[in-house]
Design a protein around this motif. Structure first.
Motif, PDB file in Angstrom:
ATOM      1  N   UNK A  76      56.757  37.274  -0.952  1.00 57.19           N
ATOM      2  CA  UNK A  76      55.387  37.558  -0.526  1.00 57.19           C
ATOM      3  C   UNK A  76      55.153  39.050  -0.334  1.00 57.19           C
ATOM      4  N   UNK A  77      56.203  39.792   0.035  1.00 61.30           N
ATOM      5  CA  UNK A  77      56.056  41.250   0.136  1.00 61.30           C
ATOM      6  C   UNK A  77      55.886  41.867  -1.246  1.00 61.30           C
ATOM      7  N   UNK A  78      56.626  41.358  -2.220  1.00 68.68           N
ATOM      8  CA  UNK A  78      56.495  41.858  -3.591  1.00 68.68           C
ATOM      9  C   UNK A  78      55.108  41.564  -4.156  1.00 68.68           C
ATOM     10  N   UNK A  89      43.252  38.406  -6.552  1.00 63.37           N
ATOM     11  CA  UNK A  89      42.982  37.546  -5.388  1.00 63.37           C
ATOM     12  C   UNK A  89      41.590  37.832  -4.834  1.00 63.37           C
ATOM     13  N   UNK A  90      41.238  39.099  -4.741  1.00 64.14           N
ATOM     14  CA  UNK A  90      39.904  39.490  -4.263  1.00 64.14           C
ATOM     15  C   UNK A  90      38.828  38.925  -5.194  1.00 64.14           C
ATOM     16  N   UNK A 108      50.098  39.099   3.001  1.00 72.72           N
ATOM     17  CA  UNK A 108      49.832  40.039   1.907  1.00 72.72           C
ATOM     18  C   UNK A 108      48.329  40.180   1.698  1.00 72.72           C
ATOM     19  N   UNK A 109      47.617  39.055   1.792  1.00 73.42           N
ATOM     20  CA  UNK A 109      46.165  39.088   1.655  1.00 73.42           C
ATOM     21  C   UNK A 109      45.522  39.852   2.813  1.00 73.42           C
ATOM     22  N   UNK A 110      46.059  39.656   4.015  1.00 71.54           N
ATOM     23  CA  UNK A 110      45.523  40.363   5.187  1.00 71.54           C
ATOM     24  C   UNK A 110      45.735  41.867   5.057  1.00 71.54           C
ATOM     25  N   UNK A 111      46.907  42.252   4.594  1.00 67.38           N
ATOM     26  CA  UNK A 111      47.215  43.673   4.412  1.00 67.38           C
ATOM     27  C   UNK A 111      46.258  44.315   3.412  1.00 67.38           C
ATOM     28  N   UNK A 116      39.628  39.092   6.659  1.00 67.67           N
ATOM     29  CA  UNK A 116      38.839  39.346   7.872  1.00 67.67           C
ATOM     30  C   UNK A 116      37.813  38.250   8.106  1.00 67.67           C
ATOM     31  N   UNK A 117      37.888  37.654   9.300  1.00 68.91           N
ATOM     32  CA  UNK A 117      36.941  36.623   9.690  1.00 68.91           C
ATOM     33  C   UNK A 117      37.188  35.254   9.090  1.00 68.91           C
ATOM     34  N   UNK A 118      38.211  35.103   8.278  1.00 65.55           N
ATOM     35  CA  UNK A 118      38.495  33.811   7.637  1.00 65.55           C
ATOM     36  C   UNK A 118      39.352  32.944   8.546  1.00 65.55           C
TER      37      UNK A 118
END
Length: 182
Positions: A76-78, A89-90, A108-111, A116-118
């Motif tokens: 997940x970091x990779x 993803x965006x 990873x998505x948060x980083x 936000x807000x999900x």
């Protein structure tokens, strides 16, 4: 036919990647695995090597209905370090396509600023990395077109939620029956 892509990075969690592949194929979804590395062969965090169908760099993969991000360490970091995956993803989130992230992948998505807000869940070890989210302590959380789950032990439930999001409850019931889950 619906189409799904599962991203594979070195150190991915085997069951979190392959269970969605299996369940989605049973649902009649066209599924492809994508390597973000330099080889199609990608080694899981359990030391099992899987041959991806294609390289992530082959094309944009915006034609899919679902993008799946498995967890696993350091997988997940990779994934999180790969700007192309985060951009895709965006795109999936913004275009109303389904995005699935399990275990550490939500961090990873948060980083990348995508949560936000999900309403989300994740593996307990990365909870503090999620930032400004509505954290829900459940096995699988569906927030509009975002589906998150806690980890390896919930891979089947996660995969069934992905299958339902792409097909229907009727299709899912047939798949569950065939898998002797009913």
């Amino acid at each position: 036919m619906k189409r799904a892509y599962v991203v594979l990075a070195e150190g991915f969690e085997l069951i979190e990647a392959m269970t969605p592949v299996d369940v989605l194929k049973r649902c009649g979804v066209d599924v492809e695995t994508l390597s973000i590395g330099e080889k199609l062969e990608v080694t899981s965090s359990q030391g099992v090597t899987v041959r991806a169908d294609r390289f992530f760099e082959d094309e944009k993969f915006r034609d899919g209905d679902l993008l799946v991000l498995p967890g696993g360490y350091p997988g997940y970091e990779n994934i999180g370090k790969h700007l192309g995956v985060m951009d895709l993803a965006k795109y999936y989130l913004e275009e109303g396509k389904v995005l699935g992230a399990i275990c550490g992948a939500p961090s990873a998505l948060a980083k990348a600023g995508l949560l936000k807000g999900r309403r989300v869940t994740s593996h307990f070890t990365v909870r503090e990395l999620l930032g400004e989210v509505d954290y829900v302590d459940e096995k699988v959380v569906v927030d509009e077109n975002l589906i998150t789950s806690t980890g390896a032990g919930r891979s089947l439930e996660f995969s069934l939620a992905l299958g339902e999001a792409l097909t229907s409850r009727e299709v899912l019931e047939k798949v569950k029956k065939g898998m002797t889950l009913l």
